[in-house]
Write an enzyme that holds these catalytic residues in place. Sequence first.
Site, mmCIF file in Angstrom:
data_model
loop_
_atom_site.group_PDB
_atom_site.id
_atom_site.type_symbol
_atom_site.label_atom_id
_atom_site.label_comp_id
_atom_site.label_asym_id
_atom_site.label_seq_id
_atom_site.Cartn_x
_atom_site.Cartn_y
_atom_site.Cartn_z
ATOM 1 N N SER A 238 -26.555 11.508 10.001
ATOM 2 C CA SER A 238 -27.464 10.648 9.253
ATOM 3 C C SER A 238 -28.836 11.300 9.071
ATOM 4 O O SER A 238 -28.949 12.351 8.458
ATOM 5 C CB SER A 238 -27.569 9.302 9.964
ATOM 6 O OG SER A 238 -28.260 8.357 9.189
ATOM 7 N N ASP B 211 -26.630 6.305 3.761
ATOM 8 C CA ASP B 211 -26.276 4.918 4.050
ATOM 9 C C ASP B 211 -27.516 4.029 4.065
ATOM 10 O O ASP B 211 -27.430 2.838 4.357
ATOM 11 C CB ASP B 211 -25.486 4.785 5.354
ATOM 12 C CG ASP B 211 -26.282 5.170 6.594
ATOM 13 O OD1 ASP B 211 -27.378 5.769 6.450
ATOM 14 O OD2 ASP B 211 -25.802 4.902 7.712
#
Length: 452
Positions: free
Chosen positions: A104, A250
């Site tokens: 991430s 995301d």
Amino acid sequence: MGRLFGTDGVRGVANADLTAELALGLSVAAAHVLAEAGTFEGHRPTAVVGRDPRASGEFLEAAVVAGLASAGVDVLRVGVLPTPAVAYLTGVLGADLGVMLSASHNAMPDNGVKFFARGGHKLADELEIRIEDVYEQHRTGEPWARPTGAGVGRVSDYAKGVDQYIAHLIGVLPNRLDGVKVVLDEAHGAASRVSPEAFARAGAEIVTIGADPDGLNINDGCGSTHLEMLRAAVVEHGADLGIAHDGDADRCLAVDALGNEVDGDQILAVLALAMREAGQLRKNTVVGTVMSNLGFKLAMEREGIELVQTAVGDRYVLESMKAEGYALGGEQSGHVIVLDHATTGDGTLTGLMLAARVAATGRTLADLAGVMSRLPQILVNVPDVDKSRVTTSAELAAAVTDAERELGATGRVLLRPSGTEPLVRVMVEAADIEQAKAVAGRLADVVKSALG
């Protein structure tokens, strides 16, 4: 063995903490656990595997694919795609399992393994614990049951995933983006191809930065953790707004036409009003976390919208949404879940919906985001401490009580261990920023002395 899974999968320094052996073993364990749970009953199992552009993702992907295939799972390799794209494809293709290799927003040396269950939803905590237990059991000596011959999994590349995901994103937009100019910062990450193409197909005029991943530059001075380049680019190009993703896309943060940050709470506020207007905000409720700014809570109260707060982590937001049937939830960090269209936080979808609101109303993003006023909020990360003792230290508890007494009803304090990094986060809100800074600094010092 300490717990491997954090709030967002298994993460660590690639090839040090997160090795090929670990990735392979966890994949085999996941296949066995899901088989035990009856997920594969009556059919040959299939998994979707994707990754972000990190160099380490190449060997980790190979390890995961090998582990799954050795356990009798057919693998569809979708390549470099955002986490929400892997989740979406897991669901739409009817796969039994999805695996995303990404850390991430973490720096390049890190990587991670994240599993999705059938339908594209994150695994429940109890399944993750069971995967760890099964992995450890076999790591220490008990042999795996291994299929042979035609029983082994087959591996193929699935090239259509990119277009399927982009078509999905455009198909759920309430209106086109014609007339809106957007700067996109892709963090040299997983959305570097997908996001610009989606915005362009939706009609936006786009300027793209941070979209040249080389395997080493992901999140490096760009993306949602470094908004400086995006701020400058929005002003330079006279754009209506800017959108910044993290490495696996995301989540997203935004920047208005003057270069001011629009965070996840403000994005949620804008989308909550838009969805209520469209009759899509089920139960007139939005889900946030305990980190949501107090100004967001006050704005939702003023607008007559209920706010439900969960523990930090988009998985807990999602659990609440699924359990109660809510349509919208997210985090201040920019994880926003629109449950009718995604099973996880989706930064590209969020950015598209925010731009669609600007296009539909003709209002500036600054005007739309003005529905809430952010109270000063100071977040201090304290590294190299025993984060497991946050809730048990008497010294720390006394310091928090003193701080809360000082802040009174106009502020609050939150201490929590990071779910993905070895540190404790100290958050203080107050009506006055100098008071917030002072209280946060004192608490950070106590965390160091009490937990160091």
